[in-house]
Design an enzyme around this catalytic site. Structure first.
Site, PDB file in Angstrom:
ATOM      1  N   ASP A  47       4.137  32.074  42.681  1.00 26.05           N
ATOM      2  CA  ASP A  47       5.577  31.849  42.726  1.00 26.05           C
ATOM      3  C   ASP A  47       6.223  32.366  41.442  1.00 26.05           C
ATOM      4  O   ASP A  47       5.585  32.358  40.377  1.00 26.05           O
ATOM      5  CB  ASP A  47       5.884  30.358  42.875  1.00 26.05           C
ATOM      6  CG  ASP A  47       5.527  29.823  44.255  1.00 26.05           C
ATOM      7  OD1 ASP A  47       5.481  30.621  45.196  1.00 26.05           O
ATOM      8  OD2 ASP A  47       5.311  28.602  44.372  1.00 26.05           O
ATOM      9  N   PRO A  48       7.485  32.796  41.502  1.00 26.35           N
ATOM     10  CA  PRO A  48       8.146  33.330  40.305  1.00 26.35           C
ATOM     11  C   PRO A  48       8.079  32.405  39.091  1.00 26.35           C
ATOM     12  O   PRO A  48       7.881  32.872  37.967  1.00 26.35           O
ATOM     13  CB  PRO A  48       9.591  33.535  40.774  1.00 26.35           C
ATOM     14  CG  PRO A  48       9.464  33.818  42.229  1.00 26.35           C
ATOM     15  CD  PRO A  48       8.334  32.940  42.707  1.00 26.35           C
TER      16      PRO A  48
END
Length: 301
Positions: A47-48
């Protein structure tokens, strides 16, 4: 006529310690630019806002990506108790709250339900596909949909700390396709207090460890230089979980052409998946059958 790809024909792995706020695709693009590589891809999206190991495959190493994707991975993460969000992490909106705060004993007791073969529902804000579309796109568009539960192997899930009543620190080792955000969400629901991920770090993925990874700053500093080339790890590291057999000279030549080739094997059973080496380099991955390797992937090194 297909347009020829620009860049260098380099093969191997570059291990990156991904920072928060950067997508996995952006990391791959940065590595590709810094090495002027013709081809690159990553093994397992982060995930970012997550940090930690992101293994970037270059050239022929992209053919070994599935073996890293399928390997066990370890995560350290913090669960924020008392709040559920629509994204199951801090990026989303709070959709439910509770004043209940379970004690350590209750938390440890609840973890057992998340170990072994479990069924897990991925977050609605995730890259899983629903009728051909990414779930996160449907969620952002306000669509009403359900995500089906998927099997997940969790080897270990342990509590490692409790900074305060609102937060609990956990470590997890799991197989392919695990969503830490789902673990946090489901743990919160099991405890009756809600929960979401406050932060997340992937410590290792198969043979690759975050502590050995380069930072984005280091990649920028060494871009387009021999120093960065020296950090590239052998393609063969992506095959660490597969047994190795040795190809004969004639066998290696046949394997490189996509044909079954003679190999020397020890402790390999008929039908086992393994990889063949010749002169210290990977030649092919395939199935071992009666003294030959029947290739499914061939490396052009």
């Amino acid at each position: 006529m297909a347009r020829k790809r620009k860049g260098r024909d380099i093969s191997g792995w570059l291990v990156v310690d991904k920072p928060a706020g950067m997508t996995s695709t952006s990391v791959v693009n940065k590595v590709k630019w810094a090495l002027q590589a013709k081809k690159a891809g990553h093994a397992g999206t982060l995930d970012p806002e997550a940090t930690g190991v992101l293994a970037v495959a270059l050239g022929e190493a992209t053919k070994t990506v599935p073996y890293i994707t399928d390997a066990l991975k370890a995560y350290e993460f913090c669960v924020r108790l008392g709040q559920a969000t629509n994204t199951d992490d801090t990026e989303g909106e709070v959709i439910a709250q509770s004043d209940l705060r379970p004690d350590d004993t209750a938390i440890k007791a609840a973890l057992g339900a998340f170990v072994g073969d479990i069924m897990q529902v991925p977050p609605k804000y995730s890259a899983v596909k629903i009728d051909g579309q990414r779930a996160y796109k449907l969620a952002r568009d306000g669509e009403d949909f359900e995500v089906e539960a998927r099997p997940l192997w969790v080897e270990e899930l342990v509590m490692t700390g409790r900074p305060d009543a609102d937060h609990v620190l956990l470590e997890m080792i799991c197989g392919k396709g695990g969503y830490v955000r789902s673990i946090a969400r489901d743990l919160g629901e099991a405890l009756g207090c809600f929960g979401h991920v406050a932060w997340l770090r992937r410590v290792w993925s198969g043979p690759f460890e975050a502590r050995d990874g380069l930072s984005i700053e280091q990649i920028n500093e060494m871009a387009h230089s021999p120093d960065l080339d020296a950090c590239i790890r052998p393609l063969e590291e992506g095959l660490a979980d597969l047994p190795m057999v040795s190809a004969t000279a004639e066998g290696a030549a046949r394997l490189r052409n996509g044909n079954p080739g003679m190999v020397i094997a020890q402790g390999i059973e008929y039908g086992d998946e393994c990889w063949a080496a010749f002169d210290g380099h990977a030649v092919a991955v395939g199935r071992y059958k009666a003294g030959e390797l029947h290739p499914s992937r061939v490396f052009n090194l």
